[in-house]
Design a protein around this motif. Structure first.
Motif, PDB file in Angstrom:
ATOM      1  N   PHE A   1     -60.947  56.613  16.031  1.00 34.78           N
ATOM      2  CA  PHE A   1     -61.819  57.383  15.150  1.00 34.78           C
ATOM      3  C   PHE A   1     -62.105  56.673  13.832  1.00 34.78           C
ATOM      4  O   PHE A   1     -63.159  56.841  13.258  1.00 34.78           O
ATOM      5  CB  PHE A   1     -61.214  58.762  14.868  1.00 34.78           C
ATOM      6  CG  PHE A   1     -61.500  59.749  15.959  1.00 34.78           C
ATOM      7  CD1 PHE A   1     -62.701  60.437  15.987  1.00 34.78           C
ATOM      8  CD2 PHE A   1     -60.584  59.966  16.971  1.00 34.78           C
ATOM      9  CE1 PHE A   1     -62.977  61.339  16.998  1.00 34.78           C
ATOM     10  CE2 PHE A   1     -60.852  60.864  17.991  1.00 34.78           C
ATOM     11  CZ  PHE A   1     -62.063  61.555  18.005  1.00 34.78           C
ATOM     12  N   PHE A   2     -61.142  55.905  13.352  1.00 34.43           N
ATOM     13  CA  PHE A   2     -61.259  55.409  11.981  1.00 34.43           C
ATOM     14  C   PHE A   2     -61.500  53.917  11.851  1.00 34.43           C
ATOM     15  O   PHE A   2     -61.666  53.411  10.753  1.00 34.43           O
ATOM     16  CB  PHE A   2     -60.019  55.782  11.166  1.00 34.43           C
ATOM     17  CG  PHE A   2     -59.861  57.258  10.978  1.00 34.43           C
ATOM     18  CD1 PHE A   2     -60.976  58.056  10.772  1.00 34.43           C
ATOM     19  CD2 PHE A   2     -58.622  57.857  11.010  1.00 34.43           C
ATOM     20  CE1 PHE A   2     -60.858  59.429  10.599  1.00 34.43           C
ATOM     21  CE2 PHE A   2     -58.492  59.223  10.843  1.00 34.43           C
ATOM     22  CZ  PHE A   2     -59.604  60.014  10.637  1.00 34.43           C
ATOM     23  N   GLN A   3     -61.470  53.158  12.929  1.00 33.91           N
ATOM     24  CA  GLN A   3     -61.636  51.719  12.766  1.00 33.91           C
ATOM     25  C   GLN A   3     -62.933  51.178  13.354  1.00 33.91           C
ATOM     26  O   GLN A   3     -63.222  50.006  13.230  1.00 33.91           O
ATOM     27  CB  GLN A   3     -60.444  50.971  13.395  1.00 33.91           C
ATOM     28  CG  GLN A   3     -59.099  51.329  12.799  1.00 33.91           C
ATOM     29  CD  GLN A   3     -58.954  50.885  11.361  1.00 33.91           C
ATOM     30  OE1 GLN A   3     -59.442  49.836  10.994  1.00 33.91           O
ATOM     31  NE2 GLN A   3     -58.295  51.692  10.548  1.00 33.91           N
ATOM     32  N   ASP A   4     -63.713  52.058  13.984  1.00 34.39           N
ATOM     33  CA  ASP A   4     -64.948  51.597  14.615  1.00 34.39           C
ATOM     34  C   ASP A   4     -64.707  50.373  15.496  1.00 34.39           C
ATOM     35  O   ASP A   4     -65.468  49.417  15.489  1.00 34.39           O
ATOM     36  CB  ASP A   4     -66.021  51.269  13.566  1.00 34.39           C
ATOM     37  CG  ASP A   4     -67.424  51.333  14.185  1.00 34.39           C
ATOM     38  OD1 ASP A   4     -67.548  51.922  15.273  1.00 34.39           O
ATOM     39  OD2 ASP A   4     -68.362  50.791  13.595  1.00 34.39           O
ATOM     40  N   MET A   5     -63.586  50.391  16.199  1.00 35.09           N
ATOM     41  CA  MET A   5     -63.220  49.250  17.037  1.00 35.09           C
ATOM     42  C   MET A   5     -63.479  49.594  18.497  1.00 35.09           C
ATOM     43  O   MET A   5     -63.190  50.703  18.928  1.00 35.09           O
ATOM     44  CB  MET A   5     -61.717  48.988  16.917  1.00 35.09           C
ATOM     45  CG  MET A   5     -61.294  48.204  15.726  1.00 35.09           C
ATOM     46  SD  MET A   5     -59.503  48.020  15.891  1.00 35.09           S
ATOM     47  CE  MET A   5     -59.174  47.058  14.446  1.00 35.09           C
ATOM     48  N   SER A   6     -63.971  48.626  19.235  1.00 34.15           N
ATOM     49  CA  SER A   6     -64.032  48.787  20.684  1.00 34.15           C
ATOM     50  C   SER A   6     -62.595  48.770  21.194  1.00 34.15           C
ATOM     51  O   SER A   6     -61.683  48.347  20.486  1.00 34.15           O
ATOM     52  CB  SER A   6     -64.820  47.648  21.305  1.00 34.15           C
ATOM     53  OG  SER A   6     -64.079  46.457  21.171  1.00 34.15           O
ATOM     54  N   HIS A   7     -62.404  49.212  22.430  1.00 30.81           N
ATOM     55  CA  HIS A   7     -61.040  49.199  22.966  1.00 30.81           C
ATOM     56  C   HIS A   7     -60.513  47.770  23.062  1.00 30.81           C
ATOM     57  O   HIS A   7     -59.321  47.533  22.887  1.00 30.81           O
ATOM     58  CB  HIS A   7     -61.001  49.922  24.313  1.00 30.81           C
ATOM     59  CG  HIS A   7     -61.352  51.381  24.177  1.00 30.81           C
ATOM     60  ND1 HIS A   7     -62.149  52.050  25.057  1.00 30.81           N
ATOM     61  CD2 HIS A   7     -61.035  52.263  23.209  1.00 30.81           C
ATOM     62  CE1 HIS A   7     -62.306  53.296  24.651  1.00 30.81           C
ATOM     63  NE2 HIS A   7     -61.647  53.446  23.538  1.00 30.81           N
ATOM     64  N   GLY A   8     -61.429  46.822  23.326  1.00 30.39           N
ATOM     65  CA  GLY A   8     -61.032  45.419  23.357  1.00 30.39           C
ATOM     66  C   GLY A   8     -60.514  44.957  21.999  1.00 30.39           C
ATOM     67  O   GLY A   8     -59.495  44.263  21.904  1.00 30.39           O
ATOM     68  N   ALA A   9     -61.215  45.379  20.929  1.00 31.03           N
ATOM     69  CA  ALA A   9     -60.807  44.985  19.575  1.00 31.03           C
ATOM     70  C   ALA A   9     -59.464  45.624  19.209  1.00 31.03           C
ATOM     71  O   ALA A   9     -58.621  45.002  18.550  1.00 31.03           O
ATOM     72  CB  ALA A   9     -61.884  45.383  18.568  1.00 31.03           C
ATOM     73  N   ILE A  10     -59.266  46.871  19.646  1.00 28.74           N
ATOM     74  CA  ILE A  10     -57.984  47.533  19.382  1.00 28.74           C
ATOM     75  C   ILE A  10     -56.862  46.766  20.082  1.00 28.74           C
ATOM     76  O   ILE A  10     -55.792  46.543  19.515  1.00 28.74           O
ATOM     77  CB  ILE A  10     -58.004  49.010  19.870  1.00 28.74           C
ATOM     78  CG1 ILE A  10     -58.966  49.828  19.007  1.00 28.74           C
ATOM     79  CG2 ILE A  10     -56.606  49.620  19.821  1.00 28.74           C
ATOM     80  CD1 ILE A  10     -59.104  51.284  19.424  1.00 28.74           C
ATOM     81  N   ALA A  11     -57.141  46.330  21.316  1.00 29.89           N
ATOM     82  CA  ALA A  11     -56.137  45.577  22.077  1.00 29.89           C
ATOM     83  C   ALA A  11     -55.769  44.288  21.332  1.00 29.89           C
ATOM     84  O   ALA A  11     -54.586  43.962  21.191  1.00 29.89           O
ATOM     85  CB  ALA A  11     -56.671  45.258  23.474  1.00 29.89           C
ATOM     86  N   ASP A  12     -56.788  43.570  20.815  1.00 28.32           N
ATOM     87  CA  ASP A  12     -56.526  42.341  20.058  1.00 28.32           C
ATOM     88  C   ASP A  12     -55.723  42.651  18.801  1.00 28.32           C
ATOM     89  O   ASP A  12     -54.755  41.976  18.478  1.00 28.32           O
ATOM     90  CB  ASP A  12     -57.850  41.670  19.643  1.00 28.32           C
ATOM     91  CG  ASP A  12     -58.568  41.088  20.856  1.00 28.32           C
ATOM     92  OD1 ASP A  12     -57.920  40.981  21.925  1.00 28.32           O
ATOM     93  OD2 ASP A  12     -59.766  40.772  20.750  1.00 28.32           O
ATOM     94  N   HIS A  13     -56.148  43.709  18.097  1.00 27.18           N
ATOM     95  CA  HIS A  13     -55.525  44.116  16.843  1.00 27.18           C
ATOM     96  C   HIS A  13     -54.032  44.421  17.044  1.00 27.18           C
ATOM     97  O   HIS A  13     -53.191  44.040  16.237  1.00 27.18           O
ATOM     98  CB  HIS A  13     -56.264  45.339  16.314  1.00 27.18           C
ATOM     99  CG  HIS A  13     -55.667  45.981  15.104  1.00 27.18           C
ATOM    100  ND1 HIS A  13     -55.750  45.412  13.853  1.00 27.18           N
ATOM    101  CD2 HIS A  13     -54.980  47.140  14.952  1.00 27.18           C
ATOM    102  CE1 HIS A  13     -55.139  46.205  12.979  1.00 27.18           C
ATOM    103  NE2 HIS A  13     -54.668  47.257  13.616  1.00 27.18           N
ATOM    104  N   LEU A  14     -53.708  45.103  18.137  1.00 28.68           N
ATOM    105  CA  LEU A  14     -52.309  45.493  18.382  1.00 28.68           C
ATOM    106  C   LEU A  14     -51.570  44.478  19.237  1.00 28.68           C
ATOM    107  O   LEU A  14     -50.386  44.622  19.500  1.00 28.68           O
ATOM    108  CB  LEU A  14     -52.260  46.862  19.074  1.00 28.68           C
ATOM    109  CG  LEU A  14     -52.810  48.042  18.281  1.00 28.68           C
ATOM    110  CD1 LEU A  14     -52.765  49.309  19.133  1.00 28.68           C
ATOM    111  CD2 LEU A  14     -52.012  48.250  17.001  1.00 28.68           C
TER     112      LEU A  14
END
Lengths: 235, 218
Positions: free
Chosen positions: A187-200
């Protein structure tokens, strides 16, 4: 707080809410309502009050009611936009734009369909997509003759909006932190699921399966509660 | 008829959160027109958004923010937004928001030839990361065997198609990713028209299909 009760006693009186709201402003003293709320760390208004305020703005452009909505939501919308990575100035501009939309669209608010916070969230979300991605957020049209309506539920199984809010809050409270964290990122990072995966630094499949799990849990919890309520009522 | 193949939950979440790019949001929203179950899930998810918004620590606004806003509102007085009337009173084959994106219902479409009797219409969005298009496969015809380099969602609008995962009819969504290789076959009852969104070119098995791919952009 007796605001709620007083308003419920005379919901039709047009200037009554304004009177009460003005009184509250007076009580809040020089610092204004917003600061007094910030000091106490909690809101002076319940969701019911916010519904009445939205309805007052929609029905008769009630400025005092709009001030209440502004004081509650504008600082949160600003926080939401800042979380999405914007400057304070941009965030304030978007919060203002959102509140202008709220003023113009309040007549369309339907308390039976959405909580004020849900309605505000939709407006703020669509404006920020437009402002920062220069994209639209395509939406279905409730009045489109091609729309397939939901199957009618028996009257005793219809879950009230307020009830559904409580169920959702309860279900969210039971989510493991790991899943809540992914929801917040979505909701708050405007990240695609791929970007979330990279981020974490976890595999994309894991992000998706955790989010799916969270959604299944929320869904199940709400369905169970619906069922329990329906059972309880039919007995 | 009730839809039996739905949008994956994490895509509904991305749509509700506002993180899904426009082409994906277009197929989600068009499916929502045809599926009250997914509409309910999106409604709940937007409610989560509302709760999260409500739970944020408020940021202070400039002191004159409210006065500035009211001045702005007064200067544009009379701009109350009314709900828009639907563009048509009779049910159309293409529901909103798709109908607006392609400029009308089926009769308004200008199909482009894809070969083997199939046609397509690329749909313009401001999203560079994925491509939306309408596809028309003649009744009874197969789409050549292909795999995927990324993700693909396909929404059936007329007719039906069948893959090893079952039969897909109006309102149904087929989700495929790089683990899926399939050869959808259109049902015999009528031409199958679908809305498809992909974020990478398809991987066709046959040399013929691969040779024409760059020219048709699929």
């Amino acid at each position: 707080m007796n605001l709620k009760r007083e308003i419920k006693l005379s919901p039709a009186a047009p200037s009554y809410l304004a009177l009460v709201v003005n009184n509250m402003h007076a009580h809040a003293g020089q610092g204004g309502l917003e600061q007094s709320m910030a000091k106490s760390g909690e809101d002076a208004f319940s969701a019911d009050d916010l519904v009445l305020c939205l309805q007052a703005v929609g029905a008769r452009q009630d400025r005092a009611a709009f001030r209440v909505l502004f004081d509650h939501f504008a600082p949160r919308i600003k926080a939401y936009i800042i979380k999405l990575g914007c400057s304070h100035q941009q965030a304030e501009e978007l919060a203002q734009e959102t509140m202008t939309k709220v003023w113009n669209k309040a007549g369309q608010f339907d308390a039976a369909k959405a909580a004020p916070s849900t309605w505000m969230f939709r407006i703020a979300r669509n404006l920020r997509i437009d402002a920062f991605r220069r994209e639209n957020h395509p939406e279905f049209d409730q009045n489109d003759p091609s729309l397939i309506p939901a199957e009618e539920r028996p009257a005793d199984q219809v879950v009230e909006q307020k009830q559904s809010e409580r169920q959702l809050l309860a279900a969210m409270a039971e989510l493991p932190e790991e899943q809540m964290h992914l929801l917040r990122l979505s909701f708050f990072q405007d990240m695609s699921h791929g970007a979330i995966a990279d981020h974490l630094n976890i595999p994309l499949g894991t992000v998706k399966s955790r989010l799916r799990l969270a959604m299944v849990k929320l869904r199940k919890k709400i369905d169970d509660n619906d069922q329990m309520q329906a059972d309880g009522l039919s007995r | 008829m009730r839809t039996s193949h739905h949008i994956p939950d994490e895509m509904l979440l991305a749509y509700a959160a506002g993180s899904a790019p426009e082409a994906w949001s277009l197929i989600v929203a068009t499916h929502l027109s045809l599926c009250s179950d997914c509409r309910a899930v999106v409604g709940n998810t937007e409610q989560i958004g509302g709760e999260l918004l409500d739970s944020l620590t408020p940021e202070t606004l400039s002191e004159d923010a409210f006065d500035l806003l009211m001045r702005e509102i007064d200067s544009q007085a009379g701009k109350q937004e009314l709900p828009k009337a639907p563009s048509t009173q009779i049910p159309s084959v293409l529901p909103e928001p798709l109908r607006s994106y392609v400029g009308g219902d089926l009769h308004a479409l200008k199909w482009r030839r894809l070969g083997k009797g199939a046609f397509h219409i690329p749909i313009a969005t401001k999203d560079q990361s994925a491509q939306a298009r309408l596809l028309k496969v003649p009744a009874g015809n197969p789409v050549p065997m292909h795999g995927h380099n990324g993700e693909e969602l396909t929404l059936v609008l007329t007719g039906s198609f069948t893959t090893h995962q079952g039969k897909f009819q109006r309102g149904d969504i087929e989700a495929a990713d790089d683990s899926v290789e399939h050869m959808p076959v259109a049902g015999p009852e009528e031409d199958c028209i679908c809305l498809a969104v992909t974020d990478a070119p398809l991987k066709f098995k046959s040399l013929g299909a691969r040779l024409v791919q760059p020219f048709i952009g699929i």
